[in-house]
Design a protein around this motif. Structure first.
Motif, short mmCIF file in Angstrom:
data_model
loop_
_atom_site.label_atom_id
_atom_site.label_comp_id
_atom_site.label_asym_id
_atom_site.label_seq_id
_atom_site.Cartn_x
_atom_site.Cartn_y
_atom_site.Cartn_z
N GLN A 72 -8.88 2.36 4.63
CA GLN A 72 -9.58 1.22 4.06
C GLN A 72 -8.66 0.37 3.19
O GLN A 72 -8.88 -0.83 3.00
N HIS A 73 -7.61 0.99 2.64
CA HIS A 73 -6.69 0.25 1.78
C HIS A 73 -5.75 -0.66 2.58
O HIS A 73 -5.11 -1.54 2.01
N ASN A 104 -7.81 6.77 3.60
CA ASN A 104 -6.95 5.73 3.04
C ASN A 104 -6.77 4.53 3.96
O ASN A 104 -6.12 3.56 3.58
N ALA A 140 0.83 -1.21 0.00
CA ALA A 140 0.00 0.00 0.00
C ALA A 140 0.87 1.26 0.00
O ALA A 140 0.39 2.34 0.33
#
Length: 225
Positions: free
Chosen positions: A144-145, A142, A127
């Motif tokens: 959630q990534h 971000n 990520a």
């Protein structure tokens, strides 16, 4: 590539060698002491591989990209320091750089953070999160990534950095104490050598004059009048 997502590339050198360029984090001792936690710069290396020779592969550091903490300690605005091999292989280095997209490795790499394992460090690297500083700065959108537990991870990263900032003065003081102890040991050794030389000189003078040697006098016993 390893779990840090480090980049590398190979190309032919000007004299027919094979040049292998790659980035690795390298600890900056001064910045680490100042920050109270491990601080790593991003270093570009080159391995010079000679075809047909398998026993010797010289490796050189050609550029060190300073972490922000290193720049603070060095009091410099320079982005990096280039070494002689950089100029020698400038054309190849430029080609390599144009074909690479290097992640931000400045700071404390995740694989050196004891609160996560290498598997999780690899997941975060996928990520584009390579350091504790980067993890602490991930926005809510971000998270959630990263997946489950992302918010707790980010909070732990923030807490680690805050705690390290609080212990930095202790690390600096410890370094100063160690330096003073080393200097004290050096001075004691020099004093012992000088005392021995004085004793030997007194004995030689006594033999030359035919008088009994004077009582041993140490530098520590001599007072100025």
């Amino acid at each position: 590539m390893d779990s840090m997502g480090l980049t590398e590339g190979m190309m032919r050198g000007p004299d027919g060698q094979i040049l292998r360029f790659y980035y690795e984090p390298a600890k900056n001792e001064g910045a680490s002491v100042h920050a109270g936690r491990p601080i790593f710069d991003t270093v570009l290396y080159v391995d010079i591989i000679t075809p047909g020779q398998s026993h010797s592969t010289p490796s050189f550091e050609i550029e060190r990209v300073w972490a922000e903490q290193s720049k603070t300690v060095l009091k410099t605005e320079d982005v990096s320091k280039k070494y002689p091999k950089y100029q020698e292989y400038a054309e190849q280095v430029d080609k390599f750089k144009r074909g690479e997209n290097v992640g931000d490795l400045g700071g404390t790499p995740l694989k050196h953070w004891p609160r996560i394992d290498r598997g999780l460090a690899a997941t975060l690297a996928a990520a584009n999160i390579h350091t504790v500083e980067a993890l602490a700065g991930v926005s809510d959108g971000n998270l959630q990534h990263i997946g489950m537990g992302a918010r707790e991870l980010r909070d732990n990263a923030k807490a680690f950095l805050e705690q390290a900032a609080g212990t930095a003065p202790v690390s600096q003081l410890t370094e100063q104490v160690n330096t003073l102890q080393s200097e004290n040991q050096r001075l004691q050794a020099e004093l012992a050598t000088m005392n021995r030389q004085i004793t030997e000189l007194n004995a030689q003078m006594a033999v030359m004059s035919g008088k009994p040697p004077e009582p041993e006098r140490k530098l520590a016993d001599i007072t100025l009048s």
